[in-house]
Write a protein that holds these residues in place. Sequence first.
Motif, PDB file in Angstrom:
ATOM      1  N   VAL B  41       0.841  -1.197   0.000  1.00  0.00           N
ATOM      2  CA  VAL B  41       0.000   0.000   0.000  1.00  0.00           C
ATOM      3  C   VAL B  41       0.880   1.251   0.000  1.00  0.00           C
ATOM      4  O   VAL B  41       0.656   2.187  -0.770  1.00  0.00           O
ATOM      5  CB  VAL B  41      -0.962  -0.007   1.213  1.00  0.00           C
ATOM      6  N   VAL B  42       1.924   1.238   0.838  1.00  0.00           N
ATOM      7  CA  VAL B  42       2.817   2.391   0.910  1.00  0.00           C
ATOM      8  C   VAL B  42       3.479   2.623  -0.446  1.00  0.00           C
ATOM      9  O   VAL B  42       3.584   3.754  -0.921  1.00  0.00           O
ATOM     10  CB  VAL B  42       3.877   2.173   2.019  1.00  0.00           C
ATOM     11  N   ALA B  49       1.434   9.969  -4.310  1.00  0.00           N
ATOM     12  CA  ALA B  49       1.866  11.144  -3.540  1.00  0.00           C
ATOM     13  C   ALA B  49       2.864  11.975  -4.345  1.00  0.00           C
ATOM     14  O   ALA B  49       2.871  13.205  -4.268  1.00  0.00           O
ATOM     15  CB  ALA B  49       2.473  10.717  -2.217  1.00  0.00           C
ATOM     16  N   ASP B  50       3.686  11.300  -5.128  1.00  0.00           N
ATOM     17  CA  ASP B  50       4.663  12.013  -5.961  1.00  0.00           C
ATOM     18  C   ASP B  50       3.975  12.940  -6.956  1.00  0.00           C
ATOM     19  O   ASP B  50       4.556  13.910  -7.411  1.00  0.00           O
ATOM     20  CB  ASP B  50       5.524  11.010  -6.733  1.00  0.00           C
ATOM     21  N   ARG B  51       2.753  12.577  -7.324  1.00  0.00           N
ATOM     22  CA  ARG B  51       2.035  13.371  -8.329  1.00  0.00           C
ATOM     23  C   ARG B  51       1.201  14.489  -7.744  1.00  0.00           C
ATOM     24  O   ARG B  51       0.569  15.233  -8.487  1.00  0.00           O
ATOM     25  CB  ARG B  51       1.124  12.448  -9.149  1.00  0.00           C
ATOM     26  N   GLN B 155       0.489   8.113   3.391  1.00  0.00           N
ATOM     27  CA  GLN B 155       0.589   6.720   3.857  1.00  0.00           C
ATOM     28  C   GLN B 155      -0.250   6.526   5.110  1.00  0.00           C
ATOM     29  O   GLN B 155      -1.022   5.567   5.214  1.00  0.00           O
ATOM     30  CB  GLN B 155       2.039   6.388   4.200  1.00  0.00           C
ATOM     31  N   ALA B 156      -0.104   7.464   6.060  1.00  0.00           N
ATOM     32  CA  ALA B 156      -0.836   7.318   7.325  1.00  0.00           C
ATOM     33  C   ALA B 156      -2.336   7.335   7.073  1.00  0.00           C
ATOM     34  O   ALA B 156      -3.087   6.557   7.666  1.00  0.00           O
ATOM     35  CB  ALA B 156      -0.446   8.436   8.285  1.00  0.00           C
ATOM     36  N   LEU B 157      -2.763   8.205   6.160  1.00  0.00           N
ATOM     37  CA  LEU B 157      -4.186   8.329   5.874  1.00  0.00           C
ATOM     38  C   LEU B 157      -4.736   7.052   5.260  1.00  0.00           C
ATOM     39  O   LEU B 157      -5.737   6.500   5.719  1.00  0.00           O
ATOM     40  CB  LEU B 157      -4.408   9.514   4.929  1.00  0.00           C
ATOM     41  N   SER B 187       9.678   2.014   9.502  1.00  0.00           N
ATOM     42  CA  SER B 187      10.904   1.667   8.791  1.00  0.00           C
ATOM     43  C   SER B 187      11.034   2.533   7.545  1.00  0.00           C
ATOM     44  O   SER B 187      12.136   2.891   7.139  1.00  0.00           O
ATOM     45  CB  SER B 187      10.920   0.187   8.438  1.00  0.00           C
ATOM     46  N   PHE B 188       9.898   2.917   6.956  1.00  0.00           N
ATOM     47  CA  PHE B 188       9.962   3.830   5.806  1.00  0.00           C
ATOM     48  C   PHE B 188      10.393   5.210   6.275  1.00  0.00           C
ATOM     49  O   PHE B 188      11.186   5.876   5.612  1.00  0.00           O
ATOM     50  CB  PHE B 188       8.599   3.923   5.114  1.00  0.00           C
TER      51      PHE B 188
END
Lengths: 150, 286
Positions: B41-42, B49-51, B155-157, B187-188
């Motif tokens: 998922v991450v 997210a990059d976009r 990611q958290a969302l 870890s990320f």
Amino acid sequence: MIDLIIFVTLLAVGYGFGQYAEKQHYASIRKRELYLRSIPVIASRIPPHGNPNYDSQLVSGSVVISVDYFKRFIAGLRNLVGGRVTSYEALLDRARREAILRVKREAKNLGAEMVFNIKLETASIHKGKGNTIGSVEVLAYGTALIPNSQ
Amino acid sequence: MEYSNPKIPEGINTSEESPLKEFFILTSGLVLVVVLVVSLVVYLVDIFADRIPFEWEKNIPVNMLLDDKANDDQPLYLQNVSKRIVNTMSLPDGMDITVHYINDDTVNAFATLGGHIVLFRGLLEKLKYEDELAMIISHEVAHIENRHPIHSASQALIVGLILSAITSSEDIVSGLVGSSSMLTMMSFSREYEYESDAKAVKTLISLYGHAEGARGLFNIFKRESEQSQPVEFLNTHPLTTNRILKAESIASQLRDNNTTDNVHHGMTPLPKEFINWLQYEASSDK
């Protein structure tokens, strides 16, 4: 971090005390089953020998056993993947045998020879919080046959 | 019909298998699945997210949360150091950095959505050299340049949404699922710290010709964390010793002249006025 410590502690406490209690309970159950073997408990609805020289009386035994954190956790994992919930099987086995033992003890106190028409009922006690706390009740009841003194 | 009363054998309704064995198989299986799913998922979220344009990030009202405590009335010196770093790092167009200062004892600094960097007085007070201050600011600017805040927030969302959909808070296994997914995400975030450290060391070298500021700052962290021995596995930030090792290897790759092992070699001390200002702020906070 602190959550993890609490979680592991709860698991360890649950496992330690739960397993100890289960072992002790089984030892006590086996001992008392041997002691009360002379009083048979049968499921038949009709008294086996139809002898009129017997008084009959309702005897019952009820037991409530709580699930420990460890057992509940394993059962929670089992809910995801399916399979035998062995942690609860032992719990219910203990509860049933204990309830029947209490029936037998009452029958013995009454001087009964046997108990017929034994029934078992199970209820789970959790007050709407199905996954947070949990206890199981097993109720056993039957009719004790007491030799008539006349 | 003959009635007999045999002794009932044990183990009909129960299992002889150790519950610990079942526990370890089920737990490790679940943790493995969660780690794999969260990683996947991450990975997917990162692509999206990059976009997300940086312009959108600016519209997220995070600075509203900071405004009640943040004091942007900073000394010129702090503004100049930040400005110099931002210019050195040559950020993409439209990526504006806003440095906030909070008069609080917290020993921390962070970068958040929309290019906001927050420095706490608690951390600034520990510093002796401008190099160390530059290391902090360039580390946080590097987070923003690499878009780490938007990655972490997305990611958290998304992971949070998925977890809340499949487990309820009453569920006894939700704790295990939650912690293992949190540890995976940590870890990320540790990777982000290493990435930002590397970029910050590069910035320090191009500003001062050496990266002693990184070493100085990490030594401060080391002293701060000496009271308790943290475990890297349980931290968003990597262990300081590991950060020192990585930063040193980057610095040695970039270093053209070999500097001596003297820790304070060539570092620029913080100006007296700035230290005085911090002391004044500390006294006004009480």
